[in-house]
Enzyme design. Sequence first.
Site, PDB file in Angstrom:
ATOM      1  N   LYS A  13       0.828  -1.204   0.000  1.00  0.00           N
ATOM      2  CA  LYS A  13       0.000   0.000   0.000  1.00  0.00           C
ATOM      3  C   LYS A  13       0.870   1.266   0.000  1.00  0.00           C
ATOM      4  O   LYS A  13       0.665   2.161  -0.813  1.00  0.00           O
ATOM      5  CB  LYS A  13      -0.932   0.020   1.228  1.00  0.00           C
ATOM      6  CG  LYS A  13      -1.862  -1.188   1.318  1.00  0.00           C
ATOM      7  CD  LYS A  13      -2.805  -1.102   2.487  1.00  0.00           C
ATOM      8  CE  LYS A  13      -2.149  -1.137   3.856  1.00  0.00           C
ATOM      9  NZ  LYS A  13      -1.437  -2.387   4.194  1.00  0.00           N
ATOM     10  N   ARG A  87     -10.078   0.722   8.245  1.00  0.00           N
ATOM     11  CA  ARG A  87      -9.564  -0.608   8.538  1.00  0.00           C
ATOM     12  C   ARG A  87     -10.598  -1.474   9.257  1.00  0.00           C
ATOM     13  O   ARG A  87     -10.340  -2.627   9.569  1.00  0.00           O
ATOM     14  CB  ARG A  87      -8.370  -0.392   9.462  1.00  0.00           C
ATOM     15  CG  ARG A  87      -7.402  -1.477   9.505  1.00  0.00           C
ATOM     16  CD  ARG A  87      -6.161  -1.071   8.829  1.00  0.00           C
ATOM     17  NE  ARG A  87      -4.983  -1.545   9.456  1.00  0.00           N
ATOM     18  CZ  ARG A  87      -3.786  -1.066   9.154  1.00  0.00           C
ATOM     19  NH1 ARG A  87      -3.658  -0.103   8.294  1.00  0.00           N
ATOM     20  NH2 ARG A  87      -2.735  -1.566   9.705  1.00  0.00           N
TER      21      ARG A  87
HETATM   22  P1  AP5 Z   1       4.820  -1.624   1.905  1.00  0.00           P
HETATM   23  O1  AP5 Z   1       4.501  -0.777   0.738  1.00  0.00           O
HETATM   24  O2  AP5 Z   1       5.540  -0.991   3.051  1.00  0.00           O
HETATM   25  O3  AP5 Z   1       3.489  -2.399   2.414  1.00  0.00           O
HETATM   26  P2  AP5 Z   1       2.216  -1.861   3.175  1.00  0.00           P
HETATM   27  O4  AP5 Z   1       1.025  -2.513   2.560  1.00  0.00           O
HETATM   28  O5  AP5 Z   1       2.217  -0.354   3.246  1.00  0.00           O
HETATM   29  O6  AP5 Z   1       2.466  -2.533   4.591  1.00  0.00           O
HETATM   30  P3  AP5 Z   1       2.397  -2.008   6.078  1.00  0.00           P
HETATM   31  O7  AP5 Z   1       3.144  -3.026   6.890  1.00  0.00           O
HETATM   32  O8  AP5 Z   1       2.852  -0.571   6.232  1.00  0.00           O
HETATM   33  O9  AP5 Z   1       0.875  -2.091   6.353  1.00  0.00           O
HETATM   34  P4  AP5 Z   1       0.197  -2.234   7.674  1.00  0.00           P
HETATM   35  O10 AP5 Z   1      -1.177  -2.061   7.189  1.00  0.00           O
HETATM   36  O11 AP5 Z   1       0.451  -3.418   8.492  1.00  0.00           O
HETATM   37  O12 AP5 Z   1       0.866  -1.064   8.587  1.00  0.00           O
HETATM   38  P5  AP5 Z   1       0.395   0.395   8.991  1.00  0.00           P
HETATM   39  O13 AP5 Z   1       1.588   1.231   9.081  1.00  0.00           O
HETATM   40  O14 AP5 Z   1      -0.760   0.840   8.172  1.00  0.00           O
HETATM   41  O15 AP5 Z   1       5.657  -2.913   1.380  1.00  0.00           O
HETATM   42  C1  AP5 Z   1       6.173  -3.866   2.281  1.00  0.00           C
HETATM   43  C2  AP5 Z   1       7.562  -4.349   1.786  1.00  0.00           C
HETATM   44  O16 AP5 Z   1       7.404  -5.081   0.567  1.00  0.00           O
HETATM   45  C3  AP5 Z   1       8.539  -3.219   1.470  1.00  0.00           C
HETATM   46  O17 AP5 Z   1       9.827  -3.644   1.831  1.00  0.00           O
HETATM   47  C4  AP5 Z   1       8.440  -3.045  -0.055  1.00  0.00           C
HETATM   48  O18 AP5 Z   1       9.660  -2.589  -0.589  1.00  0.00           O
HETATM   49  C5  AP5 Z   1       8.112  -4.461  -0.520  1.00  0.00           C
HETATM   50  N1  AP5 Z   1       7.177  -4.512  -1.653  1.00  0.00           N
HETATM   51  C6  AP5 Z   1       6.066  -3.742  -1.833  1.00  0.00           C
HETATM   52  N2  AP5 Z   1       5.406  -4.130  -2.964  1.00  0.00           N
HETATM   53  C7  AP5 Z   1       6.137  -5.159  -3.504  1.00  0.00           C
HETATM   54  C8  AP5 Z   1       5.973  -5.992  -4.658  1.00  0.00           C
HETATM   55  N3  AP5 Z   1       4.905  -5.861  -5.488  1.00  0.00           N
HETATM   56  N4  AP5 Z   1       6.888  -6.961  -4.893  1.00  0.00           N
HETATM   57  C9  AP5 Z   1       7.928  -7.132  -4.041  1.00  0.00           C
HETATM   58  N5  AP5 Z   1       8.146  -6.378  -2.932  1.00  0.00           N
HETATM   59  C10 AP5 Z   1       7.263  -5.403  -2.649  1.00  0.00           C
HETATM   60  O19 AP5 Z   1      -0.204   0.128  10.458  1.00  0.00           O
HETATM   61  C11 AP5 Z   1       0.639  -0.177  11.563  1.00  0.00           C
HETATM   62  C12 AP5 Z   1      -0.214  -0.258  12.822  1.00  0.00           C
HETATM   63  O20 AP5 Z   1      -0.855   1.010  13.087  1.00  0.00           O
HETATM   64  C13 AP5 Z   1      -1.377  -1.262  12.780  1.00  0.00           C
HETATM   65  O21 AP5 Z   1      -0.950  -2.580  13.132  1.00  0.00           O
HETATM   66  C14 AP5 Z   1      -2.349  -0.661  13.797  1.00  0.00           C
HETATM   67  O22 AP5 Z   1      -1.977  -0.960  15.125  1.00  0.00           O
HETATM   68  C15 AP5 Z   1      -2.180   0.837  13.573  1.00  0.00           C
HETATM   69  N6  AP5 Z   1      -3.143   1.375  12.588  1.00  0.00           N
HETATM   70  C16 AP5 Z   1      -2.843   1.913  11.368  1.00  0.00           C
HETATM   71  N7  AP5 Z   1      -3.961   2.297  10.725  1.00  0.00           N
HETATM   72  C17 AP5 Z   1      -5.000   1.989  11.552  1.00  0.00           C
HETATM   73  C18 AP5 Z   1      -6.418   2.114  11.423  1.00  0.00           C
HETATM   74  N8  AP5 Z   1      -7.001   2.638  10.333  1.00  0.00           N
HETATM   75  N9  AP5 Z   1      -7.172   1.671  12.455  1.00  0.00           N
HETATM   76  C19 AP5 Z   1      -6.626   1.152  13.578  1.00  0.00           C
HETATM   77  N10 AP5 Z   1      -5.291   0.995  13.754  1.00  0.00           N
HETATM   78  C20 AP5 Z   1      -4.476   1.411  12.741  1.00  0.00           C
END
Ligand code: AP5
Length: 217
Positions: A13, A87
């Site tokens: 994402k 989410r």
């Molecule tokens: P990346 O682009 O970083 O993936 P992402 O989908 O953004 O993953 P996140 O881990 O950031 O998502 P998340 O939803 O768990 O975390 P968030 O910060 O929102 O890619 C990942 C890796 O893969 C990178 O190394 C990239 O280079 C590689 N890659 C990407 N695409 C690729 C491809 N096609 N092929 C190969 N490699 C690839 O949330 C963190 C925490 O915050 C949650 O656990 C929760 O506690 C809280 N939180 C956040 N939002 C909310 C909400 N709305 N409600 C409640 N709690 C929330």
Amino acid sequence: MRIVLLGAPGAGKGTQCMQIAEKYGLLHLSSGDILRQERSGGTELGKKAQSYMDSGVLVPDDLIVKMMAGAINKAPSTGFVLDGFPRTVVQAQEFDKSLHKSGQKIDVVLNLEVDDDVVFKRITGRRSCPQCGAVYHIENMKPVKDGVCDKDGAELVQRSDDTEEVIANRLKTYHHQTKPVVDYYKSNNSVYDLDANKDADEVQQLMIEILDNLTSA
Ligand code: AP5
């Protein structure tokens, strides 16, 4: 354009949103990034969010809805792309209500579908820039110089919630609480399911085709 990008942790994402926001002049709003900024700034919200994030469960809906409403208010007239929000179905319903009040609606939902085993490999190899937020991978998307951001030279870091145990919890949370959001949107909005197991450039191309079609329609 008002875009919601859905997908499991590690679906790509953040990686995809950054490029889409730049190409179409949109505000990229990542709820995870905003929470991490609140944490590093030591704010009340950051302190409240900490234990939830560290264990891989969701921060309570009321805190998130308020935080995102404030951030979305600052979006330019060109629109926004949301990454990590909504989410839960409650977040999606509350968000729809607030958009409705200002005569707006979500134009398109892009749903990145990725296998759980791919998620583990991606997240354990992720490295991010603490200054500009650029995302790399130790195998798939290496920076030019090992451990250093190509854009600003900062030392890359690994997120504290990117451990195997926390990833397993984040995936469980995703399957139970976030997948139903896809069905919620399917009942009222245009939702496109995309195979995000593919190479990042291919996924980007698929997204651009959908968005270009919508903007030229
Ligand atoms: P990346 O682009 O970083 O993936 P992402 O989908 O953004 O993953 P996140 O881990 O950031 O998502 P998340 O939803 O768990 O975390 P968030 O910060 O929102 O890619 C990942 C890796 O893969 C990178 O190394 C990239 O280079 C590689 N890659 C990407 N695409 C690729 C491809 N096609 N092929 C190969 N490699 C690839 O949330 C963190 C925490 O915050 C949650 O656990 C929760 O506690 C809280 N939180 C956040 N939002 C909310 C909400 N709305 N409600 C409640 N709690 C929330």
